[in-house]
Scaffold this active site. Sequence first.
Site, PDB file in Angstrom:
ATOM      1  N   GLY A 185     -31.306 -36.458 -20.256  1.00 27.21           N
ATOM      2  CA  GLY A 185     -31.180 -36.458 -21.714  1.00 27.21           C
ATOM      3  C   GLY A 185     -31.874 -37.658 -22.305  1.00 27.21           C
ATOM      4  N   GLU A 227     -36.923 -33.625 -23.000  1.00 25.87           N
ATOM      5  CA  GLU A 227     -36.276 -34.625 -22.147  1.00 25.87           C
ATOM      6  C   GLU A 227     -36.046 -34.083 -20.740  1.00 25.87           C
ATOM      7  OE1 GLU A 227     -35.483 -37.746 -22.308  1.00 25.87           O
ATOM      8  OE2 GLU A 227     -35.930 -38.215 -24.394  1.00 25.87           O
ATOM      9  N   GLU A 247     -37.685 -36.019 -17.602  1.00 29.64           N
ATOM     10  CA  GLU A 247     -36.845 -36.736 -16.639  1.00 29.64           C
ATOM     11  C   GLU A 247     -36.683 -36.030 -15.305  1.00 29.64           C
ATOM     12  OE1 GLU A 247     -34.152 -39.605 -19.406  1.00 29.64           O
ATOM     13  OE2 GLU A 247     -33.136 -37.955 -18.431  1.00 29.64           O
ATOM     14  N   PRO A 254     -16.851 -42.668 -31.479  1.00 29.55           N
ATOM     15  CA  PRO A 254     -17.241 -44.089 -31.444  1.00 29.55           C
ATOM     16  C   PRO A 254     -16.889 -44.648 -30.069  1.00 29.55           C
ATOM     17  CG  PRO A 254     -15.914 -43.595 -33.392  1.00 29.55           C
ATOM     18  CD  PRO A 254     -15.863 -42.388 -32.535  1.00 29.55           C
ATOM     19  N   GLU A 304     -34.614 -41.109 -10.146  1.00 28.58           N
ATOM     20  CA  GLU A 304     -34.546 -39.940  -9.264  1.00 28.58           C
ATOM     21  C   GLU A 304     -34.027 -38.774 -10.068  1.00 28.58           C
ATOM     22  OE1 GLU A 304     -32.355 -39.999  -5.471  1.00 28.58           O
ATOM     23  OE2 GLU A 304     -32.295 -42.177  -5.729  1.00 28.58           O
TER      24      GLU A 304
END
Lengths: 248, 248
Positions: free
Chosen positions: A47, A69, A73, A90, A122
Site C-alpha cells: 500500500g 501501489e 511494491e 486517530p 521483499e
Amino acid sequence: MSFTYEFPRPSVTIDAVVFGVNQELELELLLIKRRDDPFKDCWALPGGFVNVADTVPQGESLEAAAYRELREETGIKVDYLEQLYTFGEPGRDPRGRIISVAYFALVRSKDHTAIGGDDAKEAAWMSFKALPKLAFDHHKIISMALERLRSKIRYQPIGLNLLPEKFTISQLRKLYEAILGYKINHGNFRRQILPKNRPNFIKPVRTLREKSNRTGPPAQIYFFDKLLYENAVAKGFDFKLNCRKISQ
Amino acid sequence: MSFTYEFPRPSVTIDAVVFGVNQELELELLLIKRRDDPFKDCWALPGGFVNVADTVPQGESLEAAAYRELREETGIKVDYLEQLYTFGEPGRDPRGRIISVAYFALVRSKDHTAIGGDDAKEAAWMSFKALPKLAFDHHKIISMALERLRSKIRYQPIGLNLLPEKFTISQLRKLYEAILGYKINHGNFRRQILPKNRPNFIKPVRTLREKSNRTGPPAQIYFFDKLLYENAVAKGFDFKLNCRKISQ
DNA sequence: TGCAGTTAGACTTATAATGAGTCTATTAAA
DNA sequence: TTTAATAGACTCATTATAAGTCTAACTGCA
C-alpha cells in the site's frame, strides 16, 4: 516544493489485501517487508499514498492508487480490486493522521509472482494459517477482508477464477473449505454446484478425466463457462451456495 | 494560520445518509440546503470536513466527524452510524481533491426533528419517492446506501427499531414493503417473522389490540424484546427474512 | 340496521431446498 | 490381494417457501 493549506489535512493511503490460492488449494496472503520506518523490516500489506492535487485532473482515483501501489511494491497486477473499508482512527499511524482505504482481491498465486520493489524490501505469498506479526492495524484489516471474502463466495462464483482452468468438483470444494475454514458434505456441495434442473455454467470436459495421483476413481474434469454465467446473471439468475459446517 | 506539507494532500469529508421512517411508514431521507458555494441553495446530504491533526491526538475519528456534522447541520443525534463506502474520484468536487467517507443510519423521523444549522440553511426530512436534485455525487451515494439497506434488513431486524415501540405485524410488513419497494405476501411474512418452533423476540402485548381506525379486525399488538434477541444472537441465532416480490 | 369491503390470523397445499447420510465402482498404496 | 480413499449417484427425512383459502371482526356507507 511544498503545499500550504488553510486547514490541516490528513494523508490518504490505500492498503491492498490480496488473497491467493496456491496449487494445493490453500489460502495465502500477499505481504511486503517494509524498507523504511515506521515498522522497518516488519511485514505489512502492500500500500501507499494516493497521488492527489487540487487542480484538475486532481490526481489519481483511489482505485488507481491501489493498482499502482500493488504493482510498484509487489510487481503484481490484478484484474479486480474491490473496496473493503476505510480505516481512519486517530493514532493508527505514528507518522501523523493517515486515513487508509483498504481494497481486496483474490487471485491464483502461481500466476502472480511477488517481487519486492519501491518501499518494499521483499514481497511474498505467505500461508494464511501462519501469518507473521504485521505493521499498523493490518491484522484488523485482514480479518475484515476475510469476513467479506467468506460472505462473498456464497453468492458469487469467485472461487471459479481461482482454480486452474480445468478442475474437478473436489478441488472446488477444497477451495471453499480453505476459505470458509470448515469441511463441507461432499454430496451436498456437488448438488448445489451442479444443479440438475437448470443449465449449468460449470461444464464437464467431455473426454477428460483426472490424471489420478491419489486413491479413488479418476474425477470428471470441469471448466467454468464464464460467458454462460454472465448471460444467466443478466437474465436475473443469482448464484447461491448454502453449505454450512458439517455437524458430526 | 496555515499548514504546509511536503506533498499535496486531499481534504477528507464525511457524508451521512440518514434514512427515516415516518408515521405512515414511508421512507424518508434527511437532507440539508447548502448555505455556501459550490452548489449554494442546492439540497445535499449532511456532511463536512473531518477535523485532523498530525500531532497526537490527531483529531477526531471518521465516525466522530459523522456524528458531529450530522448534529451541527441538522440538529439530529443518531445512535448508530455504519460506514458505507468511500468516494474519492478526482473531479467529484470542484473545490479540489476531496475524498468523502459515507455513513448511513436509519431512524424514526418523528423522533428526530431536523433543524438547519452551521453550513446548512435548512434541514428537512424529504420523501424518498420524490427527492430533489442533489449536489455533488450524492445521488450515487444514496443509491448505494439504499442497496445496502435493502440487503441489511434481510438479516438484521433493524426494521424493529423504526416502528413505534408497540406495533402490529401489518405495520412491520408495510415498513418492509416501503424499504424493499415491493409487496410481500402477508401470510408468508407473518410465518417468517413469528416462527412457531422457537422462542420469538417479537412478543405480543397480552391485553392490547389495535385501536382500530380502519376496516378489518383489530390486530394484535407486539413489541420487540431486544434483550431476548441479543441473547439469541449470542447463542448463534441469525435472523433471516426471505420474502421475495409477490408474483401475480 | 344491514350490507359491502377490508384485513388479521389461522390454515393448507404443493413444491423446493437442505442436512445427513448410503452404496458402488475405481483407484493408489500397503 | 487387501485396505483405505474417494467420485458420483442415490435416498430419506426434515424444513423452508410461495401461494393461496377461509373465517371472524371490524369500518363505512346505504
